[in-house]
Write a protein that holds these residues in place. Structure first.
Motif, PDB file in Angstrom:
ATOM      1  N   THR A 577       0.834  -1.202   0.000  1.00  0.00           N
ATOM      2  CA  THR A 577       0.000   0.000   0.000  1.00  0.00           C
ATOM      3  C   THR A 577       0.868   1.251   0.000  1.00  0.00           C
ATOM      4  O   THR A 577       2.075   1.192   0.250  1.00  0.00           O
ATOM      5  N   MET A 578       0.225   2.388  -0.239  1.00  0.00           N
ATOM      6  CA  MET A 578       0.953   3.654  -0.255  1.00  0.00           C
ATOM      7  C   MET A 578       1.617   3.947   1.084  1.00  0.00           C
ATOM      8  O   MET A 578       2.607   4.687   1.148  1.00  0.00           O
ATOM      9  N   GLY A 579       1.116   3.356   2.142  1.00  0.00           N
ATOM     10  CA  GLY A 579       1.719   3.583   3.454  1.00  0.00           C
ATOM     11  C   GLY A 579       3.121   3.039   3.576  1.00  0.00           C
ATOM     12  O   GLY A 579       3.892   3.469   4.443  1.00  0.00           O
ATOM     13  N   ASN A 580       3.500   2.090   2.716  1.00  0.00           N
ATOM     14  CA  ASN A 580       4.812   1.442   2.806  1.00  0.00           C
ATOM     15  C   ASN A 580       5.653   1.656   1.549  1.00  0.00           C
ATOM     16  O   ASN A 580       6.672   1.005   1.374  1.00  0.00           O
ATOM     17  N   LEU A 581       5.232   2.591   0.692  1.00  0.00           N
ATOM     18  CA  LEU A 581       5.913   2.758  -0.600  1.00  0.00           C
ATOM     19  C   LEU A 581       6.420   4.184  -0.793  1.00  0.00           C
ATOM     20  O   LEU A 581       5.800   5.140  -0.338  1.00  0.00           O
ATOM     21  N   VAL A 582       7.534   4.313  -1.500  1.00  0.00           N
ATOM     22  CA  VAL A 582       8.043   5.606  -1.950  1.00  0.00           C
ATOM     23  C   VAL A 582       8.569   5.436  -3.374  1.00  0.00           C
ATOM     24  O   VAL A 582       8.884   4.321  -3.794  1.00  0.00           O
ATOM     25  N   LEU A 583       8.660   6.526  -4.095  1.00  0.00           N
ATOM     26  CA  LEU A 583       9.208   6.504  -5.455  1.00  0.00           C
ATOM     27  C   LEU A 583      10.599   7.121  -5.424  1.00  0.00           C
ATOM     28  O   LEU A 583      10.775   8.257  -4.984  1.00  0.00           O
ATOM     29  N   VAL A 584      11.571   6.347  -5.866  1.00  0.00           N
ATOM     30  CA  VAL A 584      12.961   6.808  -5.847  1.00  0.00           C
ATOM     31  C   VAL A 584      13.612   6.483  -7.194  1.00  0.00           C
ATOM     32  O   VAL A 584      12.992   5.894  -8.072  1.00  0.00           O
ATOM     33  N   THR A 585      14.865   6.868  -7.338  1.00  0.00           N
ATOM     34  CA  THR A 585      15.598   6.498  -8.553  1.00  0.00           C
ATOM     35  C   THR A 585      15.964   5.022  -8.480  1.00  0.00           C
ATOM     36  O   THR A 585      16.009   4.417  -7.403  1.00  0.00           O
ATOM     37  N   ARG A 586      16.243   4.452  -9.629  1.00  0.00           N
ATOM     38  CA  ARG A 586      16.606   3.032  -9.673  1.00  0.00           C
ATOM     39  C   ARG A 586      17.873   2.755  -8.855  1.00  0.00           C
ATOM     40  O   ARG A 586      17.980   1.744  -8.181  1.00  0.00           O
ATOM     41  N   SER A 587      18.851   3.658  -8.900  1.00  0.00           N
ATOM     42  CA  SER A 587      20.101   3.434  -8.171  1.00  0.00           C
ATOM     43  C   SER A 587      19.866   3.418  -6.661  1.00  0.00           C
ATOM     44  O   SER A 587      20.459   2.613  -5.938  1.00  0.00           O
ATOM     45  N   ILE A 588      18.982   4.315  -6.169  1.00  0.00           N
ATOM     46  CA  ILE A 588      18.678   4.331  -4.732  1.00  0.00           C
ATOM     47  C   ILE A 588      17.929   3.071  -4.337  1.00  0.00           C
ATOM     48  O   ILE A 588      18.195   2.466  -3.290  1.00  0.00           O
ATOM     49  N   ASN A 589      17.017   2.625  -5.187  1.00  0.00           N
ATOM     50  CA  ASN A 589      16.286   1.390  -4.919  1.00  0.00           C
ATOM     51  C   ASN A 589      17.244   0.216  -4.800  1.00  0.00           C
ATOM     52  O   ASN A 589      17.117  -0.635  -3.908  1.00  0.00           O
ATOM     53  N   SER A 590      18.229   0.149  -5.705  1.00  0.00           N
ATOM     54  CA  SER A 590      19.209  -0.943  -5.664  1.00  0.00           C
ATOM     55  C   SER A 590      20.048  -0.873  -4.400  1.00  0.00           C
ATOM     56  O   SER A 590      20.421  -1.900  -3.827  1.00  0.00           O
ATOM     57  N   GLU A 591      20.339   0.342  -3.953  1.00  0.00           N
ATOM     58  CA  GLU A 591      21.154   0.515  -2.751  1.00  0.00           C
ATOM     59  C   GLU A 591      20.404   0.053  -1.506  1.00  0.00           C
ATOM     60  O   GLU A 591      20.963  -0.589  -0.626  1.00  0.00           O
ATOM     61  N   TYR A 592      19.097   0.365  -1.439  1.00  0.00           N
ATOM     62  CA  TYR A 592      18.290  -0.058  -0.289  1.00  0.00           C
ATOM     63  C   TYR A 592      17.974  -1.551  -0.368  1.00  0.00           C
ATOM     64  O   TYR A 592      18.019  -2.261   0.630  1.00  0.00           O
ATOM     65  N   SER A 593      17.589  -1.977  -1.562  1.00  0.00           N
ATOM     66  CA  SER A 593      17.337  -3.385  -1.866  1.00  0.00           C
ATOM     67  C   SER A 593      16.497  -4.060  -0.795  1.00  0.00           C
ATOM     68  O   SER A 593      15.435  -3.569  -0.419  1.00  0.00           O
ATOM     69  N   ASP A 594      16.970  -5.186  -0.293  1.00  0.00           N
ATOM     70  CA  ASP A 594      16.216  -5.983   0.685  1.00  0.00           C
ATOM     71  C   ASP A 594      16.716  -5.767   2.107  1.00  0.00           C
ATOM     72  O   ASP A 594      16.554  -6.621   2.971  1.00  0.00           O
ATOM     73  N   ARG A 595      17.344  -4.612   2.345  1.00  0.00           N
ATOM     74  CA  ARG A 595      17.898  -4.340   3.675  1.00  0.00           C
ATOM     75  C   ARG A 595      16.785  -4.047   4.688  1.00  0.00           C
ATOM     76  O   ARG A 595      15.676  -3.648   4.323  1.00  0.00           O
ATOM     77  N   ALA A 596      17.121  -4.211   5.949  1.00  0.00           N
ATOM     78  CA  ALA A 596      16.172  -3.946   7.034  1.00  0.00           C
ATOM     79  C   ALA A 596      15.914  -2.449   7.158  1.00  0.00           C
ATOM     80  O   ALA A 596      16.710  -1.613   6.715  1.00  0.00           O
ATOM     81  N   TYR A 597      14.782  -2.102   7.792  1.00  0.00           N
ATOM     82  CA  TYR A 597      14.384  -0.700   7.947  1.00  0.00           C
ATOM     83  C   TYR A 597      15.503   0.124   8.581  1.00  0.00           C
ATOM     84  O   TYR A 597      15.811   1.231   8.121  1.00  0.00           O
ATOM     85  N   GLY A 598      16.114  -0.383   9.640  1.00  0.00           N
ATOM     86  CA  GLY A 598      17.151   0.370  10.345  1.00  0.00           C
ATOM     87  C   GLY A 598      18.343   0.686   9.464  1.00  0.00           C
ATOM     88  O   GLY A 598      18.919   1.782   9.542  1.00  0.00           O
ATOM     89  N   VAL A 599      18.726  -0.253   8.617  1.00  0.00           N
ATOM     90  CA  VAL A 599      19.859  -0.036   7.701  1.00  0.00           C
ATOM     91  C   VAL A 599      19.484   1.022   6.663  1.00  0.00           C
ATOM     92  O   VAL A 599      20.265   1.926   6.362  1.00  0.00           O
ATOM     93  N   LYS A 600      18.262   0.910   6.126  1.00  0.00           N
ATOM     94  CA  LYS A 600      17.804   1.896   5.145  1.00  0.00           C
ATOM     95  C   LYS A 600      17.761   3.297   5.754  1.00  0.00           C
ATOM     96  O   LYS A 600      18.154   4.279   5.117  1.00  0.00           O
ATOM     97  N   LYS A 601      17.282   3.373   6.987  1.00  0.00           N
ATOM     98  CA  LYS A 601      17.206   4.663   7.663  1.00  0.00           C
ATOM     99  C   LYS A 601      18.591   5.279   7.810  1.00  0.00           C
ATOM    100  O   LYS A 601      18.776   6.484   7.601  1.00  0.00           O
ATOM    101  N   SER A 602      19.560   4.463   8.133  1.00  0.00           N
ATOM    102  CA  SER A 602      20.932   4.942   8.289  1.00  0.00           C
ATOM    103  C   SER A 602      21.480   5.474   6.965  1.00  0.00           C
ATOM    104  O   SER A 602      22.117   6.532   6.916  1.00  0.00           O
ATOM    105  N   ILE A 603      21.224   4.731   5.872  1.00  0.00           N
ATOM    106  CA  ILE A 603      21.670   5.173   4.546  1.00  0.00           C
ATOM    107  C   ILE A 603      20.997   6.489   4.176  1.00  0.00           C
ATOM    108  O   ILE A 603      21.639   7.428   3.694  1.00  0.00           O
ATOM    109  N   PHE A 604      19.666   6.573   4.404  1.00  0.00           N
ATOM    110  CA  PHE A 604      18.910   7.776   4.077  1.00  0.00           C
ATOM    111  C   PHE A 604      19.441   8.976   4.857  1.00  0.00           C
ATOM    112  O   PHE A 604      19.641  10.062   4.300  1.00  0.00           O
TER     113      PHE A 604
END
Length: 653
Positions: A577-604
């Protein structure tokens, strides 16, 4: 050239004849940009959706090599893109990507490229690893990811993809010209690079329209007017100034806009001046007759306070043929005729034939009226519509520069026109940028009603900004009743935006709105703007003040779909759902990939601290300590509530 053979081919014939193609070592790397890839895809999709019998991709020049395959001499960029598209679509096009057990497309010497193509053809899970280590792969990799995103955005089901693939297989045509193996390729390349450009459709159209104007003086005036309007990568007042060799004369005529009669008179005066010039005068004072290629900045007198950034190179968001088609719609509406079927610059002449050139109302006066509309639309376009502005080396931004009329008393009043930026325009620029990125590059239908309104009303920028917010809401955020976008834009002109924006189209029910990566990208762009619009009340005025919109093509799951550790599977009910989705560039999507929320937050957070804010929606989400279904549900409701407030504030009362 003896032995040259040209034939029209479709993919079916290429497959049937078992042709193989090779990119020889003397060819340059793949260089197509995102816009070129997107334009080819959207052109194809438009042809498919309108059931065109033929889509012509252009000419290909080949040389048959000793092993029986063809070396691609000219057209390798288009052919490589077609291969990438076919590989992503699969279905019947799988027979085009391979020739037996080998790939149909091979790159000589560049084994890493061939290896990469084999991997993506096999859907190897590691296809992206280290691909950017090779300059050969960077553009090809980006093109593949853009195509993958476009397929997801435009073709919602497997059946859609199957039908689109079948259309390409049967209806895409190309002229393949085979030259003898003994051909001197150096001379051939020199010929190809130096060949004259074919006469473009808009140039033929110009000649056909002007044929209705018999008076030579008028003909010259309107021909010059067309030339001025055709310079899409420049502001209209500067192209006029170049035509008449004076920025001061055109500045004196400006009064919150230009009158066509004044401009035509300037062209007439310039023509008379040119007729009075003779060769002896030119030889006496050659410095008076400068090369027209000299830049406006150096060739025309400017106000003493003129800044360097007033001459930053600009690039239009439309081509001239596209502007002509938007103008034709405005013209047809004003004379109470039917709308055109589609904006397709490749069918410019056909469209004008069907709706104007072969009509019973075309004559000298109707042609002059069209030219008048064209000039007024171009002036409105340059005044109210963003352009790509080169703000530094290799960096372009969507900006709006307004005309500022200045004067100077120096033996009488002298006037100057300047193009200046204004901080208060940022919201207007951002909304247009969002519309540009979320709509088809080849059509941008929203521009027709907007240009029609600002052309007629000549509003201040605050009113134009408000009207665009209303247009966006009613045109793209309202119930459409199945009407195609071109029809909705046509209806929005006389109905003055009667449709009421509604969050119902946004699908409030969580179960219904679990679209995941198939969610329309428009809504993500829209939400970014609405968040920015309410930045003050959200406490983000300073952080988000200078936020810019860039092209994004990849939907990212905040709570990952398939995390590396199943303990990190934090969203199930709200996953897609829209509550769990964002639109980003393909490179950012690849960087976040299947990582956990905490790791993604740190990268962001790290990127944000460096000034790289990839998404305002992400900024809201990553302010949370952790993430789960409940928080995703609250975020979903927060977005819906904010949209509802925005819609109530921005609609016709």
């Amino acid at each position: 050239m003896v032995g040259v053979d040209s034939k029209l081919y479709d993919i079916h014939t290429i497959v049937e004849n078992e042709y193989g193609f090779n990119i020889p070592i003397y060819q340059r790397l793949y260089v197509w940009t995102e816009q070129q890839v997107k334009t080819l895809f959207e052109d194809l999709f438009t042809a498919y959706s309108t059931k065109k019998e033929l889509y012509y991709i252009g000419g290909i020049i080949v040389v048959k090599n000793p092993n029986g395959n063809f070396d691609l001499v000219d057209g390798q960029q288009r052919f490589t893109t077609l291969w990438l598209l076919s590989n992503e679509l699969k279905n019947i096009l799988s027979s085009f990507t391979k020739k037996g057990e080998e790939l149909r497309l091979h790159f000589s010497i560049r084994d890493n490229v061939t290896y990469y193509l084999k991997n993506i053809e096999n859907k190897n899970g590691n296809i992206d690893s280290n691909e950017t280590d090779f300059a050969d792969l960077i553009k090809i990799s980006k093109a593949r990811k853009i195509i993958e995103s476009l397929i997801t955005e435009y073709l919602k089901t497997d059946k859609d993809q199957e039908l689109f693939a079948k259309y390409i297989y049967d209806n895409l045509k190309m002229v393949i010209t085979e030259v003898p193996y003994q051909t001197d390729l150096n001379k051939l390349f020199e010929t190809l690079n130096n060949r004259g450009e074919q006469l473009q459709q808009h140039e033929i159209l110009k000649a056909r329209l002007l044929s209705h104007i018999k008076d030579i003086t008028e003909w010259h005036q309107y021909a010059t007017l067309w030339s001025v309007c055709s310079k899409m990568n420049e502001y209209v007042e500067r192209t006029i100034a170049k035509e008449i060799d004076s920025s001061k004369e055109i500045a004196a005529q400006y009064n919150n806009g230009f009158k066509l009669t004044d401009v035509l008179n300037l062209f007439r005066a310039k023509e008379k001046k040119q007729k009075s010039i003779n060769l002896i005068e030119i030889l006496k004072t050659p410095e008076s007759y400068k090369d027209e290629s000299v830049s406006f900045k150096n060739n025309i007198d400017n106000h003493p306070e003129t800044n360097e950034d007033e001459f930053e190179p600009v690039r239009s968001i439309l081509t001239f043929p596209q502007l002509l088609l938007h103008t034709l719609r405005v013209f047809l509406y004003d004379i109470e005729q039917d709308d055109i079927d589609i904006i397709n610059e490749k069918e410019l002449l056909k469209t004008f034939d069907n709706y104007f050139l072969k009509s019973d109302f075309i004559d000298k006066e109707s042609v002059k009226l069209f030219f008048k509309q064209l000039f007024e639309v171009k002036c409105a376009f340059d005044k109210y519509i963003i352009k790509w502005v080169e703000t530094s080396k290799e960096k372009e931004e969507h900006l709006l520069k307004f005309i500022d009329k200045r004067n100077q008393k120096k033996g009488g009043w002298t006037y100057y026109l300047r193009r200046l930026k204004k901080e208060s325009f940022h919201g207007f620029e951002l909304l247009q940028s969002i519309l540009y990125h979320s709509q088809q590059n080849t059509t941008q239908y929203w521009l027709t009603p907007f240009l029609y309104w600002v052309k007629n009303e000549n509003p201040n920028f605050n009113k134009a900004y408000k009207w665009l917010r209303i247009l966006d809401n009613t045109l793209l955020s309202s119930e459409t009743k199945g009407l195609p976008l071109i029809k909705r834009t046509w209806n929005s002109i006389p109905n003055y935006l009667e449709n009421k924006p509604s969050v119902s189209i946004f699908q409030i029910n969580y179960n219904v709105s679990a679209l995941g990566t198939k969610f329309p990208h428009y809504w993500f762009y829209k939400i970014e703007f609405v968040l920015w619009y309410y930045k003050n009340s959200l406490g983000k005025e300073v952080e988000w003040k200078d936020y810019k919109m860039t092209a994004r093509n990849s939907i990212e799951h905040i709570g990952p779909q398939n995390p590396r550790d199943q303990n990190d599977k934090v969203c199930v009910e709200m996953l897609d759902t829209m509550g769990n989705l964002v639109l980003v560039t393909r490179s950012i999507n690849s960087e976040y990939s299947d990582r956990a929320y905490g790791v993604k937050k740190s990268i962001f957070t790290d990127k944000k601290n460096k000034g790289n804010l990839d998404s305002l929606k992400s900024d809201i989400i990553y302010s949370e300590e952790n993430w789960n279904d409940n928080k995703a549900k609250r975020h979903h409701q927060f977005i819906l509530d904010l949209l509802e407030i925005y819609f109530k504030e921005n609609h016709i009362q």
